[in-house]
Design a protein around this motif. Structure first.
Motif, PDB file in Angstrom:
ATOM      1  N   PHE A   1       6.205  55.122  55.259  1.00  0.00           N
ATOM      2  CA  PHE A   1       6.098  53.886  55.158  1.00  0.00           C
ATOM      3  C   PHE A   1       7.403  52.930  55.644  1.00  0.00           C
ATOM      4  N   LEU A   2       8.481  53.235  54.911  1.00  0.00           N
ATOM      5  CA  LEU A   2       9.786  52.636  55.138  1.00  0.00           C
ATOM      6  C   LEU A   2      10.992  53.670  55.599  1.00  0.00           C
ATOM      7  N   LYS A   3      11.470  53.598  56.619  1.00  0.00           N
ATOM      8  CA  LYS A   3      12.498  54.662  57.351  1.00  0.00           C
ATOM      9  C   LYS A   3      13.573  54.385  56.440  1.00  0.00           C
ATOM     10  N   ARG A   4      14.388  55.184  56.204  1.00  0.00           N
ATOM     11  CA  ARG A   4      15.698  55.271  55.633  1.00  0.00           C
ATOM     12  C   ARG A   4      16.441  53.932  56.015  1.00  0.00           C
ATOM     13  N   THR A   5      16.772  53.184  55.183  1.00  0.00           N
ATOM     14  CA  THR A   5      17.454  51.893  55.215  1.00  0.00           C
ATOM     15  C   THR A   5      18.560  51.530  54.327  1.00  0.00           C
ATOM     16  N   ALA A   6      19.472  50.595  54.651  1.00  0.00           N
ATOM     17  CA  ALA A   6      20.303  50.117  53.502  1.00  0.00           C
ATOM     18  C   ALA A   6      19.511  49.523  52.331  1.00  0.00           C
ATOM     19  N   CYS A   7      19.920  49.768  51.223  1.00  0.00           N
ATOM     20  CA  CYS A   7      19.272  49.294  49.966  1.00  0.00           C
ATOM     21  C   CYS A   7      19.746  47.785  49.839  1.00  0.00           C
ATOM     22  N   PRO A   8      19.069  46.735  49.509  1.00  0.00           N
ATOM     23  CA  PRO A   8      19.438  45.420  49.224  1.00  0.00           C
ATOM     24  C   PRO A   8      20.476  45.665  48.013  1.00  0.00           C
ATOM     25  N   ALA A   9      21.463  44.858  48.072  1.00  0.00           N
ATOM     26  CA  ALA A   9      22.550  44.770  46.983  1.00  0.00           C
ATOM     27  C   ALA A   9      22.029  44.242  45.613  1.00  0.00           C
ATOM     28  N   SER A  10      20.973  43.716  45.566  1.00  0.00           N
ATOM     29  CA  SER A  10      20.432  43.216  44.309  1.00  0.00           C
ATOM     30  C   SER A  10      19.903  44.356  43.613  1.00  0.00           C
ATOM     31  N   ILE A  11      19.634  45.618  44.157  1.00  0.00           N
ATOM     32  CA  ILE A  11      18.921  46.492  43.536  1.00  0.00           C
ATOM     33  C   ILE A  11      19.977  47.741  43.242  1.00  0.00           C
TER      34      ILE A  11
ATOM     35  N   ALA B   1      25.295  57.524  49.414  1.00  0.00           N
ATOM     36  CA  ALA B   1      25.505  57.080  50.731  1.00  0.00           C
ATOM     37  C   ALA B   1      26.241  55.517  50.501  1.00  0.00           C
ATOM     38  N   ASN B   2      26.874  55.278  51.644  1.00  0.00           N
ATOM     39  CA  ASN B   2      27.752  53.929  51.614  1.00  0.00           C
ATOM     40  C   ASN B   2      27.265  53.275  52.784  1.00  0.00           C
ATOM     41  N   PRO B   3      26.327  51.941  52.583  1.00  0.00           N
ATOM     42  CA  PRO B   3      25.877  51.621  51.421  1.00  0.00           C
ATOM     43  C   PRO B   3      24.664  52.484  51.120  1.00  0.00           C
ATOM     44  N   ALA B   4      24.101  52.201  49.649  1.00  0.00           N
ATOM     45  CA  ALA B   4      23.140  53.202  49.237  1.00  0.00           C
ATOM     46  C   ALA B   4      21.778  52.952  50.102  1.00  0.00           C
ATOM     47  N   MET B   5      21.314  54.071  50.208  1.00  0.00           N
ATOM     48  CA  MET B   5      19.886  54.023  51.331  1.00  0.00           C
ATOM     49  C   MET B   5      18.630  54.159  50.334  1.00  0.00           C
TER      50      MET B   5
END
Length: 74
Positions: free
Chosen positions: A45-55, A29-33
Motif C-alpha cells: 500500500f505504501l512503499k518504503r518511505t521516510a517516516c515523518p519526524a512527528s512519529i 535507517a537514517n532517517p527512520a523508514m
C-alpha cells in the motif's frame, strides 16, 4: 536496533469500512523508514518511505492513533 511491525486499521469513511494493513517501522535507517502492506488485497500500500519526524517509536504502541500520509491509523 528498532524494528517494529503492527497490524493496523484505517477507517475509510467513503466506503464505510475498516481497512487492515501491516505497518513496518525501521528505526535503524537514517532517517527512520515506514512501509504498509494491504492485507486484504495482498499488495504493497505504501512503499518504503521516510517516516515523518512527528512519529517516534514511543508513539507506536497498541491502541494509539497516529497520522501517516493524512490518514488516522490505529
Amino acid at each position: 536496533m528498532v524494528k517494529l511491525c503492527f497490524h493496523v486499521t484505517f477507517y475509510d469513511r467513503v466506503a464505510d469500512l475498516d481497512r487492515k494493513y501491516i505497518l513496518n517501522y525501521d528505526g535503524d535507517a537514517n532517517p527512520a523508514m515506514i512501509d504498509m502492506y494491504d492485507v486484504k488485497n495482498r499488495r504493497t500500500f505504501l512503499k518504503r518511505t521516510a517516516c515523518p519526524a512527528s512519529i517516534t517509536p514511543g508513539m507506536l504502541v497498541p491502541g494509539n492513533t497516529v497520522t501517516i500520509m493524512s490518514r488516522q491509523i490505529q
